[in-house]
Scaffold this motif. Structure first.
Motif, PDB file in Angstrom:
ATOM      1  N   ALA A  60       0.743  -1.126  -0.017  1.00  0.00           N
ATOM      2  CA  ALA A  60       0.034   0.027   0.215  1.00  0.00           C
ATOM      3  C   ALA A  60       0.733   1.444   0.152  1.00  0.00           C
ATOM      4  N   ASP A  61       2.231   1.096   0.293  1.00  0.00           N
ATOM      5  CA  ASP A  61       2.958   2.481   0.304  1.00  0.00           C
ATOM      6  C   ASP A  61       3.389   2.544  -1.059  1.00  0.00           C
ATOM      7  N   GLN A  62       3.095   3.873  -1.063  1.00  0.00           N
ATOM      8  CA  GLN A  62       3.588   4.648  -2.566  1.00  0.00           C
ATOM      9  C   GLN A  62       4.802   4.484  -3.057  1.00  0.00           C
ATOM     10  N   VAL A  63       5.763   4.033  -2.232  1.00  0.00           N
ATOM     11  CA  VAL A  63       6.943   3.974  -2.740  1.00  0.00           C
ATOM     12  C   VAL A  63       7.202   2.745  -3.553  1.00  0.00           C
ATOM     13  N   THR A  64       6.472   1.809  -2.910  1.00  0.00           N
ATOM     14  CA  THR A  64       6.736   0.352  -3.864  1.00  0.00           C
ATOM     15  C   THR A  64       5.887   0.371  -5.119  1.00  0.00           C
ATOM     16  N   PRO A  71      10.209  -4.464  -8.883  1.00  0.00           N
ATOM     17  CA  PRO A  71       8.787  -4.869  -8.699  1.00  0.00           C
ATOM     18  C   PRO A  71       8.928  -6.107  -7.622  1.00  0.00           C
ATOM     19  N   VAL A  72       7.554  -6.086  -6.946  1.00  0.00           N
ATOM     20  CA  VAL A  72       7.477  -6.709  -5.784  1.00  0.00           C
ATOM     21  C   VAL A  72       6.308  -7.852  -6.316  1.00  0.00           C
ATOM     22  N   HIS A  73       6.802  -9.254  -6.142  1.00  0.00           N
ATOM     23  CA  HIS A  73       5.699 -10.402  -6.364  1.00  0.00           C
ATOM     24  C   HIS A  73       5.563 -10.917  -4.669  1.00  0.00           C
ATOM     25  N   VAL A  74       4.458 -11.771  -4.847  1.00  0.00           N
ATOM     26  CA  VAL A  74       4.099 -12.532  -3.377  1.00  0.00           C
ATOM     27  C   VAL A  74       3.575 -13.598  -3.823  1.00  0.00           C
ATOM     28  N   SER A  92       3.091  -6.305  -8.236  1.00  0.00           N
ATOM     29  CA  SER A  92       3.586  -6.635  -9.484  1.00  0.00           C
ATOM     30  C   SER A  92       3.091  -7.968  -9.975  1.00  0.00           C
ATOM     31  N   GLY A  93       2.830  -8.911  -9.221  1.00  0.00           N
ATOM     32  CA  GLY A  93       2.564 -10.200  -9.517  1.00  0.00           C
ATOM     33  C   GLY A  93       2.482 -11.172  -8.353  1.00  0.00           C
ATOM     34  N   PRO A 113      -8.351 -10.153 -11.346  1.00  0.00           N
ATOM     35  CA  PRO A 113      -8.007  -9.843 -12.673  1.00  0.00           C
ATOM     36  C   PRO A 113      -7.167  -8.591 -12.783  1.00  0.00           C
ATOM     37  N   GLY A 114      -6.462  -9.141 -13.756  1.00  0.00           N
ATOM     38  CA  GLY A 114      -5.244  -8.228 -14.266  1.00  0.00           C
ATOM     39  C   GLY A 114      -3.803  -8.260 -13.663  1.00  0.00           C
ATOM     40  N   VAL A 115      -3.980  -8.900 -12.429  1.00  0.00           N
ATOM     41  CA  VAL A 115      -2.371  -9.189 -11.722  1.00  0.00           C
ATOM     42  C   VAL A 115      -1.913 -10.307 -12.438  1.00  0.00           C
ATOM     43  N   PRO A 116      -0.566 -10.073 -12.851  1.00  0.00           N
ATOM     44  CA  PRO A 116       0.276 -10.902 -13.500  1.00  0.00           C
ATOM     45  C   PRO A 116       0.631 -12.180 -12.658  1.00  0.00           C
ATOM     46  N   LEU A 117       0.340 -13.406 -13.086  1.00  0.00           N
ATOM     47  CA  LEU A 117       0.314 -14.706 -12.570  1.00  0.00           C
ATOM     48  C   LEU A 117       1.569 -15.518 -12.858  1.00  0.00           C
TER      49      LEU A 117
END
Length: 275
Positions: A60-64, A71-74, A92-93, A113-117
């Motif tokens: 949620a931090d605007q820095v990321t 890019p941050v994936h989870v 980012s994914g 929807p729309g999240v890279p997988l």
């Protein structure tokens, strides 16, 4: 992008435990191309909710979410993670563990929807379904192996026993018009010579880049998957010749050049041109 119009691929993907936000913050500045916040295997069951909340705060931090941010994936643990994180600007994914069928990918795509997988193939059944998983949905942007689970499922002891599943993933990704899969993690963070040798083997099989579990592994991975000076020189010669004469041709040293060779040279220069 490079001067030849080819996207510059990531080579290093660094896993960080989701319940260690201080480690995630450090990871974002350590030079990895992609940081993967792990909510699955790296987090104990009684820490899952805390890890999800900490990751939500990070994303949620605007820095990321800044255009120049890493890019941050989870790597999610379940649908609760997907629902909690899908709409956050720094995401980012999603890395999807233990996927065995295309229907599981469709389910996540419907929830987010729309999240890279990025489905992870971690069992014999997943390898058998590799192409259907890779081509399951337009939100799938890549696949990779989860080799620890795959080794256990197959009963493989020697590294060579995974060469066929690795090649299967490479072929499935290419058939689905996806980038080459990144190699799975090398578990011994102190054995950089072993990491190097393993990367060289993986590169020979068509894998591109590698996941890491410690920042000290990043430089070795980067170096192993970057083209050598000789490969760069050869690619530049091919591109120069193709710019002068269209179609198939032979270089003065006897090398034959056609459209496929030019495409390979362009890819080599794209990787070499990473900043």
């Amino acid at each position: 992008m490079t001067g030849h119009g080819t996207p510059v691929p990531p080579l290093t993907w660094l896993y960080v435990p989701g319940d260690r936000p201080e480690m995630v913050a450090k990871a974002l500045g350590c030079g990895a191309d992609v940081v993967i916040v792990d909510l699955e295997d790296a987090v104990a069951p009684d820490r899952k909710e805390y890890a999800r909340a900490a990751t939500a705060e990070l994303l949620a931090d605007q820095v990321t979410a800044a255009p120049d941010a890493v890019p941050v994936h989870v790597r999610v643990h379940g649908e609760d993670d997907v629902r909690a994180l899908a709409g956050l600007p720094g995401l980012s994914g999603f890395r999807l563990p233990k996927i065995t069928h295309a229907v599981s990918v469709h389910h996540v795509a419907a929830v987010a929807p729309g999240v890279p997988l990025y489905p992870l193939l971690e069992s014999a059944l997943a390898i058998e379904h590799a192409y259907s998983i890779a081509s399951a949905h337009h939100d799938v942007r890549g696949i990779a192996l989860g080799e620890a689970d795959l080794r256990a499922d197959l009963g493989v002891r020697e590294d060579a026993g995974l060469d066929w599943p690795r090649s299967r993933a490479v072929v499935a990704a290419r058939a689905a018009a996806l980038p080459p899969p990144a190699q799975s993690v090398f578990p011994d963070v102190r054995d950089l010579d072993g990491l190097w040798a393993s990367c060289v083997r993986g590169r020979g099989l068509g894998l591109l880049g590698r996941a890491a579990i410690h920042p000290r592994q990043l430089e070795t991975i980067e170096r192993a998957f970057r083209p050598t000076a000789e490969e760069i020189e050869a690619a530049e010669q091919i591109m120069a010749a193709s710019a002068v004469e269209a179609g198939a041709l032979a270089l003065p040293d006897g090398r034959f050049v056609d459209a496929a060779v030019v495409a390979s040279a362009r890819r080599t220069l794209a990787i070499a041109g990473r900043s």
